[in-house]
Design an enzyme around this catalytic site. Structure first.
Site, mmCIF file in Angstrom:
data_model
loop_
_atom_site.group_PDB
_atom_site.id
_atom_site.type_symbol
_atom_site.label_atom_id
_atom_site.label_comp_id
_atom_site.label_asym_id
_atom_site.label_seq_id
_atom_site.Cartn_x
_atom_site.Cartn_y
_atom_site.Cartn_z
ATOM 1 N N SER A 1 0.830 -1.206 0.000
ATOM 2 C CA SER A 1 0.000 0.000 0.000
ATOM 3 C C SER A 1 0.860 1.250 0.000
ATOM 4 O O SER A 1 1.950 1.265 0.556
ATOM 5 C CB SER A 1 -0.902 0.021 1.235
ATOM 6 O OG SER A 1 -1.650 1.218 1.247
ATOM 7 N N LYS B 1 -4.485 -7.007 3.307
ATOM 8 C CA LYS B 1 -4.552 -5.868 2.369
ATOM 9 C C LYS B 1 -6.006 -5.584 1.977
ATOM 10 O O LYS B 1 -6.406 -4.424 1.834
ATOM 11 C CB LYS B 1 -3.690 -6.134 1.133
ATOM 12 C CG LYS B 1 -3.745 -5.013 0.078
ATOM 13 C CD LYS B 1 -3.219 -3.704 0.643
ATOM 14 C CE LYS B 1 -3.203 -2.483 -0.211
ATOM 15 N NZ LYS B 1 -3.833 -2.341 -1.445
ATOM 16 N N HIS C 1 -7.470 -3.735 4.798
ATOM 17 C CA HIS C 1 -6.893 -2.378 4.751
ATOM 18 C C HIS C 1 -7.716 -1.526 3.784
ATOM 19 O O HIS C 1 -8.096 -0.394 4.087
ATOM 20 C CB HIS C 1 -5.432 -2.449 4.304
ATOM 21 C CG HIS C 1 -4.844 -1.142 3.868
ATOM 22 N ND1 HIS C 1 -5.118 -0.567 2.636
ATOM 23 C CD2 HIS C 1 -4.010 -0.260 4.494
ATOM 24 C CE1 HIS C 1 -4.489 0.580 2.531
ATOM 25 N NE2 HIS C 1 -3.799 0.786 3.637
ATOM 26 N N ASN C 2 -7.978 -2.073 2.605
ATOM 27 C CA ASN C 2 -8.713 -1.309 1.598
ATOM 28 C C ASN C 2 -10.161 -1.066 2.019
ATOM 29 O O ASN C 2 -10.719 -0.007 1.730
ATOM 30 C CB ASN C 2 -8.655 -2.016 0.244
ATOM 31 C CG ASN C 2 -7.335 -1.781 -0.457
ATOM 32 O OD1 ASN C 2 -6.319 -1.559 0.191
ATOM 33 N ND2 ASN C 2 -7.330 -1.826 -1.772
ATOM 34 N N GLU D 1 -10.005 1.747 4.249
ATOM 35 C CA GLU D 1 -9.724 2.911 3.375
ATOM 36 C C GLU D 1 -11.043 3.449 2.771
ATOM 37 O O GLU D 1 -11.298 4.653 2.777
ATOM 38 C CB GLU D 1 -8.745 2.457 2.286
ATOM 39 C CG GLU D 1 -8.465 3.421 1.167
ATOM 40 C CD GLU D 1 -7.575 2.765 0.076
ATOM 41 O OE1 GLU D 1 -6.514 2.224 0.422
ATOM 42 O OE2 GLU D 1 -7.959 2.797 -1.099
ATOM 43 N N ARG E 1 -39.435 -15.916 13.997
ATOM 44 C CA ARG E 1 -38.881 -17.043 13.222
ATOM 45 C C ARG E 1 -39.476 -18.363 13.691
ATOM 46 O O ARG E 1 -39.781 -19.251 12.901
ATOM 47 C CB ARG E 1 -37.352 -17.084 13.359
ATOM 48 C CG ARG E 1 -36.624 -15.942 12.667
ATOM 49 C CD ARG E 1 -35.119 -16.007 12.903
ATOM 50 N NE ARG E 1 -34.509 -17.126 12.232
ATOM 51 C CZ ARG E 1 -33.860 -18.117 12.840
ATOM 52 N NH1 ARG E 1 -33.717 -18.097 14.155
ATOM 53 N NH2 ARG E 1 -33.334 -19.097 12.157
HETATM 54 C C1 6PG Z 1 -3.248 1.288 -1.596
HETATM 55 C C2 6PG Z 1 -4.543 1.451 -2.341
HETATM 56 C C3 6PG Z 1 -4.453 0.830 -3.680
HETATM 57 C C4 6PG Z 1 -5.492 1.311 -4.660
HETATM 58 C C5 6PG Z 1 -6.860 0.854 -4.369
HETATM 59 C C6 6PG Z 1 -7.913 1.748 -4.956
HETATM 60 O O1 6PG Z 1 -3.305 0.717 -0.540
HETATM 61 O O2 6PG Z 1 -2.221 1.757 -2.088
HETATM 62 O O3 6PG Z 1 -5.578 0.852 -1.631
HETATM 63 O O4 6PG Z 1 -4.426 -0.548 -3.495
HETATM 64 O O5 6PG Z 1 -5.453 2.677 -4.777
HETATM 65 O O6 6PG Z 1 -6.985 -0.412 -4.942
HETATM 66 O O7 6PG Z 1 -9.068 1.064 -4.910
HETATM 67 P P1 6PG Z 1 -10.372 1.533 -5.623
HETATM 68 O O8 6PG Z 1 -10.016 1.811 -7.059
HETATM 69 O O9 6PG Z 1 -11.277 0.369 -5.465
HETATM 70 O O10 6PG Z 1 -10.819 2.760 -4.906
#
Ligand code: 6PG
Length: 475
Positions: A137, A191, A194-195, A198, A454
């Site tokens: 990242s 990861k 992480h995203n 994000e 239920r």
């Molecule tokens: C990172 C980012 C990288 C990328 C994303 C964007 O950690 O450097 O997360 O992996 O910018 O994949 O994701 P989207 O295009 O889905 O927003």
């Protein structure tokens, strides 16, 4: 074999397949640290650019055939591919197999789905090749100057490449932002989460922008000043920093602020959606991430939104509150909702680690996220302290230090959500975060009624408050 190939045989420490922005920058970063590196790309422009971007004295070479690159690497060969997730990764693997020898190490440094990584690990194990999924990242700048690196899987392979990864990774307090993060596809799983986090934080920041810009009528200079100020305090983070920057940028074409010229349709490559899907499958609730994914999708329905807007009329009202007080409360609301988003992601990671026996060291994950990555922030040392105290912590919200921050900020999050709701602002991320907190902290929820329903219509049985067992009633 050409003269050029012969002179290159067995010389290079590391190879990179795919010289896009990430691949070439990471390779140049390795070269800066004294490693001899070679990059492969079918496109000769890219290999030329790689060589011409290298610093004086650095050992950087570019080639246009895989065979040339493989024979140029010192055994055991260590190479990484940074190609788009999915079929391109399988294609590269299939091309590599006849060229590699037992014990060589192939790393997938892209955003691959962890189940693909698991499949590839098993496939390559049969061929006695090491395969590792590593999350990286930090975007272009991170790759060049120090990314956050999330490796997992084969320990033997990790130990071989660890010195290289440690030297190129971002450093925080002298410590490299890389560590072994667990078995199998743990690197890509970490990861992915992480995203997901994000996505959640970006959604929360966009909600602040909505309220400040459309609700309070602030212009880009004022918005810059606010995010810049926020970036000086407890909310200092990469995403707040770049947000402040975005508001200063002018459009080359029109001279207007660039942010005002960008269409409000958010794209997505899939990692946020994967996190939500995994959250549902585990199951582990990650509603702030779910909402962030959904809001991107909703934003893409622009034509329909315009029809709905015309049908319902302009729906947002100006926020009638003292600006200074509102901004202070918004700061605290964002801070708390951000903590809740991390808490969901990390709780999901703990659960997935148990469920899939990945042995992910959550405290190491937090340490690796302290620098180089997109979600690096001042909050991570607080989380790190929580997990150091209790490595088995199920959820950050159960840590006493985190709880005291939550208690300080909760009123602000409530006020902001109430204000936004009464003025018709869609505050999906903040509302989801508040709802999660309110539900997570309840010792009794109304779900006993769902169990009764239920059992009523489907004889699904229920448990009782006064003893063990499963019960059914003829309603
Ligand atoms: C990172 C980012 C990288 C990328 C994303 C964007 O950690 O450097 O997360 O992996 O910018 O994949 O994701 P989207 O295009 O889905 O927003």
């Amino acid at each position: 074999m050409t003269d050029k190939q012969e002179t290159k045989n067995n010389q290079f420490d590391f190879g990179m397949i795919g010289l896009g922005v990430m691949g070439s920058n990471l390779l140049l970063n390795m070269a800066d640290h004294g490693f001899k590196v070679i990059g492969f790309d079918k496109n000769p422009e890219k290999t030329k650019l790689l060589e011409s971007s290298a610093k004086e004295g650095a050992s950087v070479s570019g080639v246009n055939t895989l065979a040339e690159m493989i024979s140029a690497l010192l055994p055991p060969r260590k190479l990484m591919m940074l190609v788009p997730a999915g079929k391109p990764v399988d294609d590269v693997i299939n091309d590599l197999i006849p060229l590699m020898q037992h014990g060589d190490i192939i790393i997938d440094g892209g955003n691959s789905h962890y189940t693909d990584t698991l499949r590839r690990i098993n496939f390559l194990k049969e061929k006695e090749l090491h395969f590792m999924g590593i999350g990286i990242s930090g975007g272009e700048q991170g790759a060049r100057l120090g990314p956050s690196i999330m490796p997992g899987g084969d320990v033997e392979a990790y130990n071989t490449v660890a010195p290289l990864l440690q030297s190129v990774a971002a450093k925080v307090d002298g410590k490299p932002c890389v560590a072994y993060l667990g078995k199998d596809a743990a690197g890509h799983y970490v990861k992915m989460v992480h995203n997901g986090i994000e996505y959640a934080i970006m959604q929360l920041i966009s909600e602040c922008y909505d309220l400040l810009h459309y609700g309070l009528g602030m212009n880009n200079e004022e918005l810059h000043a606010i995010f810049d100020e926020w970036n000086k305090g407890e909310m200092r983070s990469f995403l707040i920093e770049i947000t402040a920057d975005v508001f200063t940028r002018k459009d080359d074409k029109t001279g207007n602020y660039l942010v005002d010229m960008i269409l409000d349709k958010a794209g997505a490559k899939g990692t946020g959606k994967w996190t939500s899907q995994e959250g549902l499958d585990l199951p582990m609730p990650v509603p702030s991430i779910d909402m962030a994914v959904m809001m991107r999708t909703l934003s893409s329905l622009r034509a329909e939104r315009i029809k709905a807007h015309n049908l319902y009329g302009s729906v947002t009202n100006k926020i009638e509150m003292d600006k200074e007080t509102f901004v202070m409360e918004l700061h605290d609301a964002l801070y708390l909702a951000t903590i809740i988003s991390y808490a969901q992601g990390l709780a999901m990671l703990s659960q997935a680690s148990k469920e899939m026996e990945m042995e992910i060291p959550i405290n190491e994950v937090v340490n690796v996220w302290k620098g180089g990555c997109i979600i690096r922030s001042e909050l991570l040392p607080i989380f790190s302290a929580a997990y150091s105290k209790n490595p088995a912590l199920e959820n950050l919200l159960l840590d006493s230090e985190v709880a005291s921050i939550v208690k300080q900020k909760i009123l602000s999050l409530q006020h902001i959500v109430m204000n936004a709701a009464s003025s018709n602002y869609p505050l999906a991320g903040m509302m989801a975060s508040l709802n999660y907190l309110n539900a997570y902290c309840r010792n009794s929820l109304p779900t006993n009624l769902i169990q009764a329903q239920r059992d009523y219509f489907g004889a699904h049985t229920y448990q009782r408050v006064d003893g063990e067992g499963s019960f059914h009633t003829e309603w």
